[in-house]
Motif scaffolding. Structure first.
Motif, PDB file in Angstrom:
ATOM      1  N   THR A 198       0.958  -1.148  -0.030  1.00 16.81           N
ATOM      2  CA  THR A 198       0.095  -0.054   0.008  1.00 16.81           C
ATOM      3  C   THR A 198       0.846   1.181   0.060  1.00 16.81           C
ATOM      4  O   THR A 198       1.826   1.470   0.909  1.00 16.81           O
ATOM      5  N   MET A 199       0.545   2.315  -1.116  1.00 16.10           N
ATOM      6  CA  MET A 199       1.418   3.311  -1.283  1.00 16.10           C
ATOM      7  C   MET A 199       0.499   4.412  -1.612  1.00 16.10           C
ATOM      8  O   MET A 199      -0.308   4.255  -2.745  1.00 16.10           O
ATOM      9  N   LEU A 228       7.808 -10.685   6.998  1.00 15.60           N
ATOM     10  CA  LEU A 228       6.489 -10.624   6.663  1.00 15.60           C
ATOM     11  C   LEU A 228       6.066  -9.412   6.497  1.00 15.60           C
ATOM     12  O   LEU A 228       4.736  -9.064   6.014  1.00 15.60           O
ATOM     13  N   LYS A 229       6.436  -8.278   6.909  1.00 15.30           N
ATOM     14  CA  LYS A 229       6.138  -6.897   6.853  1.00 15.30           C
ATOM     15  C   LYS A 229       7.124  -5.967   6.772  1.00 15.30           C
ATOM     16  O   LYS A 229       8.330  -6.159   7.322  1.00 15.30           O
ATOM     17  N   MET A 230       7.072  -4.925   5.868  1.00 14.75           N
ATOM     18  CA  MET A 230       8.112  -3.834   5.751  1.00 14.75           C
ATOM     19  C   MET A 230       7.496  -2.330   5.550  1.00 14.75           C
ATOM     20  O   MET A 230       6.356  -2.472   4.791  1.00 14.75           O
ATOM     21  N   THR A 231       8.079  -1.736   6.299  1.00 14.39           N
ATOM     22  CA  THR A 231       7.396  -0.250   6.488  1.00 14.39           C
ATOM     23  C   THR A 231       8.461   0.765   6.206  1.00 14.39           C
ATOM     24  O   THR A 231       9.564   0.873   6.785  1.00 14.39           O
ATOM     25  N   ILE A 232       8.274   1.531   5.030  1.00 17.25           N
ATOM     26  CA  ILE A 232       8.991   2.376   4.666  1.00 17.25           C
ATOM     27  C   ILE A 232       8.351   4.011   4.932  1.00 17.25           C
ATOM     28  O   ILE A 232       7.280   4.183   4.760  1.00 17.25           O
ATOM     29  N   SER A 233       9.238   4.856   5.628  1.00 13.72           N
ATOM     30  CA  SER A 233       8.961   6.215   6.196  1.00 13.72           C
ATOM     31  C   SER A 233       9.791   7.295   5.421  1.00 13.72           C
ATOM     32  O   SER A 233      10.851   6.907   5.178  1.00 13.72           O
ATOM     33  N   LYS A 234       9.139   8.372   5.565  1.00 12.66           N
ATOM     34  CA  LYS A 234       9.866   9.649   5.173  1.00 12.66           C
ATOM     35  C   LYS A 234       9.261  10.767   5.945  1.00 12.66           C
ATOM     36  O   LYS A 234       8.630  11.237   6.145  1.00 12.66           O
ATOM     37  N   GLY A 235      10.608  11.252   6.828  1.00 12.03           N
ATOM     38  CA  GLY A 235      10.391  12.158   7.734  1.00 12.03           C
ATOM     39  C   GLY A 235       9.528  11.949   8.964  1.00 12.03           C
ATOM     40  O   GLY A 235       8.555  12.780   9.426  1.00 12.03           O
ATOM     41  N   GLY A 236       9.470  10.611   9.156  1.00  9.45           N
ATOM     42  CA  GLY A 236       8.688   9.924  10.353  1.00  9.45           C
ATOM     43  C   GLY A 236       7.219   9.507   9.846  1.00  9.45           C
ATOM     44  O   GLY A 236       6.631   9.172  10.657  1.00  9.45           O
ATOM     45  N   MET A 244       4.917   3.644   2.792  1.00  4.65           N
ATOM     46  CA  MET A 244       4.911   2.340   2.072  1.00  4.65           C
ATOM     47  C   MET A 244       4.601   1.479   2.961  1.00  4.65           C
ATOM     48  O   MET A 244       5.452   1.457   3.898  1.00  4.65           O
ATOM     49  N   VAL A 245       3.718   0.352   2.875  1.00  2.00           N
ATOM     50  CA  VAL A 245       3.853  -0.884   3.658  1.00  2.00           C
ATOM     51  C   VAL A 245       3.536  -1.833   2.839  1.00  2.00           C
ATOM     52  O   VAL A 245       2.689  -2.119   2.051  1.00  2.00           O
ATOM     53  N   GLN A 246       4.224  -2.897   3.138  1.00  2.00           N
ATOM     54  CA  GLN A 246       4.339  -4.222   2.384  1.00  2.00           C
ATOM     55  C   GLN A 246       3.908  -5.280   3.227  1.00  2.00           C
ATOM     56  O   GLN A 246       4.845  -5.479   4.243  1.00  2.00           O
ATOM     57  N   GLU A 247       3.012  -6.097   3.240  1.00  2.00           N
ATOM     58  CA  GLU A 247       2.661  -6.842   4.345  1.00  2.00           C
ATOM     59  C   GLU A 247       2.271  -8.206   3.918  1.00  2.00           C
ATOM     60  O   GLU A 247       1.460  -8.291   2.864  1.00  2.00           O
TER      61      GLU A 247
END
Length: 244
Positions: free
Chosen positions: A36-37, A193-201, A205-208
């Protein structure tokens, strides 16, 4: 941009844990991930068997498939709409890049592992327990991975997938103290099983994983379908026409 960052992070993982991977069993089965992004989502179906992996991505009307044969050091991209396929010879590409760098006088920078920190947070995803770790590279916000250690090792195609490249990486990284620590940390397997990418906190983007099933996978999934022909791009080094 976020897809590229995710792809870069995932492509680096086989190199990070190459020393440990030699003693680990690769995941065999199928897993479905939801990414999801920017308010939109798409699914990726991942298959793995032995030293081969496959990813089917469904993004609206766009369908794509990529297959990696780690033993052969090659990647295959299928284009269903045209019944075409493209072959990338990663070992040849690596050799070409090495020669070009040498000719241009480019010096290789020392490889340093990213900092990985356990957060202490645990959860269950797709029926499997996982632990959260933060992967901090030199630039950008850390990427949050929830890692399952009992499913085997996750494989993903990329430039490090070639037989020669992976062997060289394993030999080099095993001599690096920090990489040895990472290999020990994930000696029982690494399956995000899950990856979360953040920018400036802020999460961007989340992949689960929404389904993970350990089972025997048919070999036909890692072969070029009948009726497909090679898409020739001779101007790019490392492209071949050999079928898996």
């Amino acid at each position: 941009m976020y897809l590229a960052r995710l792809g870069g992070a995932m492509a680096a993982l086989p190199l990070l844990f190459a020393p440990a991977a030699r003693a680990q069993v690769n995941f065999e089965g199928v897993a479905v991930f939801k990414t999801t992004m920017e308010g939109k989502s798409f699914e990726t179906t991942y298959y793995s068997k032995g030293r081969r992996s496959r990813q089917d991505i469904s993004f609206g009307a766009v369908q794509s498939t990529s297959i990696t044969d780690y033993a052969a050091g090659k990647g295959y991209t299928l284009i269903p709409a045209q019944k075409k396929y493209l072959v990338m010879d990663y070992k040849e590409l690596a050799e070409t890049a090495k020669k070009m760098g040498k000719a241009m006088g480019v010096k290789r920078e020392p490889v340093a592992p990213p900092k990985i920190t356990a957060t202490g947070h645990k959860e269950t995803i797709a029926g499997y327990p996982c632990e959260h770790y933060l992967l901090q590279a030199k630039a950008g916000d850390p990427i949050d991975f929830c890692v399952a250690k009992g499913l085997g090792t996750y494989q993903l195609g990329g430039g490090g997938g070639g037989q020669g490249g992976r062997a060289a990486a394993a030999g080099f990284l095993s001599e690096h103290p920090e990489f040895r620590e990472l290999a020990t940390l994930f000696k029982d397997g690494f399956f995000p099983l899950k990856m979360t990418i953040s920018k400036g906190g802020k999460t961007v983007m989340v992949q689960e994983a929404i389904r993970v099933e350990r089972k025997s996978v048919p070999d036909v999934l890692f072969a070029i379908p009948e009726g497909y022909s090679q898409l020739k791009m001779p101007s790019l080094p490392g492209l071949t026409g050999k079928r898996p």
